[in-house]
Design an enzyme around this catalytic site. Structure first.
Site, short mmCIF file in Angstrom:
data_model
loop_
_atom_site.label_atom_id
_atom_site.label_comp_id
_atom_site.label_asym_id
_atom_site.label_seq_id
_atom_site.Cartn_x
_atom_site.Cartn_y
_atom_site.Cartn_z
CB SER A 97 -96.45 -17.72 -18.60
OG SER A 97 -97.74 -17.80 -18.05
CG ASP A 221 -99.23 -25.49 -18.54
OD1 ASP A 221 -99.91 -25.08 -17.59
OD2 ASP A 221 -98.49 -24.75 -19.22
CG HIS A 249 -97.68 -22.57 -16.51
ND1 HIS A 249 -98.08 -22.48 -17.82
CD2 HIS A 249 -97.45 -21.30 -16.09
CE1 HIS A 249 -98.11 -21.20 -18.18
NE2 HIS A 249 -97.72 -20.46 -17.15
#
Length: 270
Positions: A97, A221, A249
């Site tokens: 991320s 995601d 995600h």
């Protein structure tokens, strides 16, 4: 252990399975989490001989929580100091991320020093906010609204985010675990890191990556669309994209077994 990355600022580092090892993986977590988000990797990878090192980004987890120093450049500098202090070479650098964006910035800013391969997992790349050359991000106004929510009601913000994080219903226990990881961060650090993600991007850094790179990304995601991963793959020469068909995600948790298997395959490929 703790490593001082600048005067009076120490970051927490965990080192699993140190000593003679064929491969070392260095993990950089995402926002709003800490190194504990990788527990489903740490439960497995050391069994196969991998040394797994992780750090808590400043402001998060067990690291010091200074008021400032949350730009992409400064956070990439923190990674560099830790790698230097530990005298690591030929590592696999893994960023998740926002941690993915930081590892990309690190590779560009430090010309890939200490790193033999790069793994990006659900990375915030090329940008978090929609831009002409990165059209899949969220509108700037939406990013500002998220920041305003953190100022007004952080518990509700983390609760709402936890639901978006996973592809499937993981149950209240998993969502509460996610939220509690967020509570271990300083709220001002979470705000400043999201502000950095909203105002910065790594578009120009991608062409500066010259090591084998694997991009793992959940096709469901909701935070960083899969199209962003496709765009990232196009801009890192020779990189490979591995779609995770059952992940949102949070693929290190959503699809941990498959991610672990694919990661080991990537590491072991000459």
């Amino acid at each position: 252990m703790y490593i001082e990355v600048e005067k009076d600022v120490r970051v927490f580092v965990q080192d699993l399975n140190p000593g003679p090892s064929s491969k070392t993986i260095f993990f950089v977590h995402g926002w709003p989490l800490n190194h504990n988000m990788f527990q489903y990797q740490f439960n497995v990878l050391p069994q196969y001989g991998y040394r797994c090192i992780s750090m808590d980004i400043r402001g998060n987890g067990q690291s010091d929580k200074p008021w400032g120093g949350y730009s992409y450049d400064r956070l990439a500098d923190d990674i560099f100091v830790v790698l230097e202090q530990l005298k690591l070479e030929d590592i696999i650098l893994l960023g998740f991320s926002v941690g993915g964006a930081l590892t990309i910035r690190y590779m560009s800013r430090y010309e890939g020093r200490h790193v033999s391969k790069l793994a990006l997992v659900d990375a915030v790349s090329p940008s978090f906010v929609k831009a002409p050359d990165s059209p899949y991000g969220i509108p700037k106004e939406q990013a500002n609204a998220l920041i305003s929510q953190m100022y007004a009601n952080l518990p509700k913000f983390l609760s709402d985010l936890s639901v978006m994080f996973f592809n499937r219903n993981k149950g209240s226990e998993m969502l509460n675990w996610f939220i509690n990881l967020g509570y271990q961060s300083a709220s001002y650090a979470l705000i400043k890191i999201l502000q950095a993600a909203s105002n910065e991007d790594v578009t120009k850094d991608l062409s500066q990556i010259h090591v084998p790179t694997a991009i793992f990304h959940g096709i469901h995601d909701q935070l960083i669309p899969y199209q962003s991963a496709q765009l990232t793959q196009q801009q890192i020469n020779g990189s490979q994209l591995f779609p995770l068909n059952n992940s949102g995600h949070g693929s290190p948790i959503d699809q941990s077994d498959d991610l672990n298997r694919l990661l080991m395959q990537f590491i072991n490929t000459p």
